[in-house]
Scaffold this motif. Structure first.
Motif, PDB file in Angstrom:
ATOM      1  N   UNK A   1       0.900  -1.139   0.000  1.00  0.00           N
ATOM      2  CA  UNK A   1       0.000   0.000   0.000  1.00  0.00           C
ATOM      3  C   UNK A   1       0.949   1.201   0.000  1.00  0.00           C
ATOM      4  N   UNK A   2       0.729   2.170  -0.888  1.00  0.00           N
ATOM      5  CA  UNK A   2       1.675   3.284  -1.043  1.00  0.00           C
ATOM      6  C   UNK A   2       1.884   4.056   0.258  1.00  0.00           C
ATOM      7  N   UNK A   3       0.831   4.271   1.019  1.00  0.00           N
ATOM      8  CA  UNK A   3       0.964   5.011   2.280  1.00  0.00           C
ATOM      9  C   UNK A   3       1.792   4.228   3.297  1.00  0.00           C
ATOM     10  N   UNK A   4       1.538   2.931   3.395  1.00  0.00           N
ATOM     11  CA  UNK A   4       2.294   2.094   4.336  1.00  0.00           C
ATOM     12  C   UNK A   4       3.762   2.073   3.964  1.00  0.00           C
ATOM     13  N   UNK A   5       4.043   1.987   2.662  1.00  0.00           N
ATOM     14  CA  UNK A   5       5.432   1.980   2.206  1.00  0.00           C
ATOM     15  C   UNK A   5       6.130   3.294   2.578  1.00  0.00           C
ATOM     16  N   UNK A   6       5.455   4.411   2.334  1.00  0.00           N
ATOM     17  CA  UNK A   6       6.042   5.721   2.649  1.00  0.00           C
ATOM     18  C   UNK A   6       6.328   5.833   4.145  1.00  0.00           C
ATOM     19  N   UNK A   7       5.404   5.363   4.979  1.00  0.00           N
ATOM     20  CA  UNK A   7       5.601   5.404   6.430  1.00  0.00           C
ATOM     21  C   UNK A   7       6.763   4.506   6.848  1.00  0.00           C
ATOM     22  N   UNK A   8       6.823   3.306   6.281  1.00  0.00           N
ATOM     23  CA  UNK A   8       7.884   2.350   6.615  1.00  0.00           C
ATOM     24  C   UNK A   8       9.239   2.896   6.188  1.00  0.00           C
ATOM     25  N   UNK A   9       9.299   3.433   4.987  1.00  0.00           N
ATOM     26  CA  UNK A   9      10.561   3.987   4.476  1.00  0.00           C
ATOM     27  C   UNK A   9      11.018   5.176   5.323  1.00  0.00           C
ATOM     28  N   UNK A  10      10.078   6.036   5.732  1.00  0.00           N
ATOM     29  CA  UNK A  10      10.428   7.193   6.571  1.00  0.00           C
ATOM     30  C   UNK A  10      10.953   6.736   7.926  1.00  0.00           C
ATOM     31  N   UNK A  11      10.320   5.720   8.514  1.00  0.00           N
ATOM     32  CA  UNK A  11      10.773   5.203   9.810  1.00  0.00           C
ATOM     33  C   UNK A  11      12.164   4.580   9.689  1.00  0.00           C
ATOM     34  N   UNK A  12      12.416   3.871   8.599  1.00  0.00           N
ATOM     35  CA  UNK A  12      13.740   3.284   8.382  1.00  0.00           C
ATOM     36  C   UNK A  12      14.803   4.372   8.230  1.00  0.00           C
ATOM     37  N   UNK A  13      14.462   5.457   7.551  1.00  0.00           N
ATOM     38  CA  UNK A  13      15.416   6.560   7.371  1.00  0.00           C
ATOM     39  C   UNK A  13      15.757   7.208   8.708  1.00  0.00           C
ATOM     40  N   UNK A  14      14.756   7.398   9.561  1.00  0.00           N
ATOM     41  CA  UNK A  14      14.994   7.975  10.892  1.00  0.00           C
ATOM     42  C   UNK A  14      15.899   7.046  11.699  1.00  0.00           C
ATOM     43  N   UNK A  15      15.635   5.748  11.647  1.00  0.00           N
ATOM     44  CA  UNK A  15      16.449   4.782  12.393  1.00  0.00           C
ATOM     45  C   UNK A  15      17.892   4.769  11.886  1.00  0.00           C
ATOM     46  N   UNK A  16      18.070   4.860  10.559  1.00  0.00           N
ATOM     47  CA  UNK A  16      19.424   4.873   9.998  1.00  0.00           C
ATOM     48  C   UNK A  16      20.161   6.140  10.405  1.00  0.00           C
ATOM     49  N   UNK A  17      19.470   7.272  10.387  1.00  0.00           N
ATOM     50  CA  UNK A  17      20.098   8.528  10.806  1.00  0.00           C
ATOM     51  C   UNK A  17      20.555   8.445  12.253  1.00  0.00           C
TER      52      UNK A  17
END
Length: 175
Positions: free
Chosen positions: A132-148
């Motif tokens: 689902x495009x919204x779920x993907x965007x949320x998951x990707x954003x959370x992964x980016x925060x964790x990587x940072x």
């Protein structure tokens, strides 16, 4: 070694579950289907199940054959073979891309990932994910925060492939 899935694409999904497979992905699906080009409509295998965490995995026929060979290599009757068979073979759906480059994703699979309106298809090399495009965007954003947070904002993804060499525990011997 065949072609790899690359890229990230958003596609509309209609009320009947029809969605276009990106042209770049169709080329990989065609390359990974032994009956193509004699039969011009490539097949694919979609894996589903709660263990995939809000997405579906789509494989070429050849990639799925490799996975099945791995399962068949496990001892018959073993718990590992039973689990792998149930979670992979039992949770798979075979389909064919139609002449318009689309598939019809069954309602049960759309419901599993909450897919309405727009899907994101994200390449993973030997398969691609359908979200689902919204779920993907949320998951990707959370992964980016964790990587940072983990790398203090200074992260090069190539270090996942080519980690820095660790210094040797033993100093070189002098001559």
């Amino acid at each position: 070694m065949g072609l790899s899935f690359r890229g990230e694409f958003n596609q509309k999904v209609d009320g009947k579950g029809r969605m276009s497979i990106p042209a770049d992905f169709r080329v990989v699906l065609t390359d990974g289907d032994p009956r193509c080009p004699e039969t011009p409509l490539p097949r694919m295998v979609v894996l589903h199940g709660k263990h995939l965490n809000n997405c579906l995995h789509a494989y070429t026929i050849e990639a799925m054959e490799e996975i099945e060979a791995g399962i068949k290599a496990l001892p018959r009757g073993s718990e590992a073979r039973k689990r792998a068979s149930r979670m992979i073979l039992g949770k798979s759906w075979d389909t064919e891309v139609d002449k318009d480059g689309r598939i019809v994703l069954p309602q049960r699979l759309r419901q599993q990932i909450g897919l309405t309106g727009e899907a994101t298809m994200a390449a993973m090399g030997d398969y691609f994910e359908i979200w689902n495009a919204e779920t993907y965007a949320e998951t990707e954003a959370a992964e980016a925060v964790a990587m940072d947070a983990e790398f203090d904002g200074d992260f090069d993804p190539l270090t996942l492939i080519y980690p820095p060499e660790k210094p040797s525990k033993n100093p070189p011997e002098s001559e």
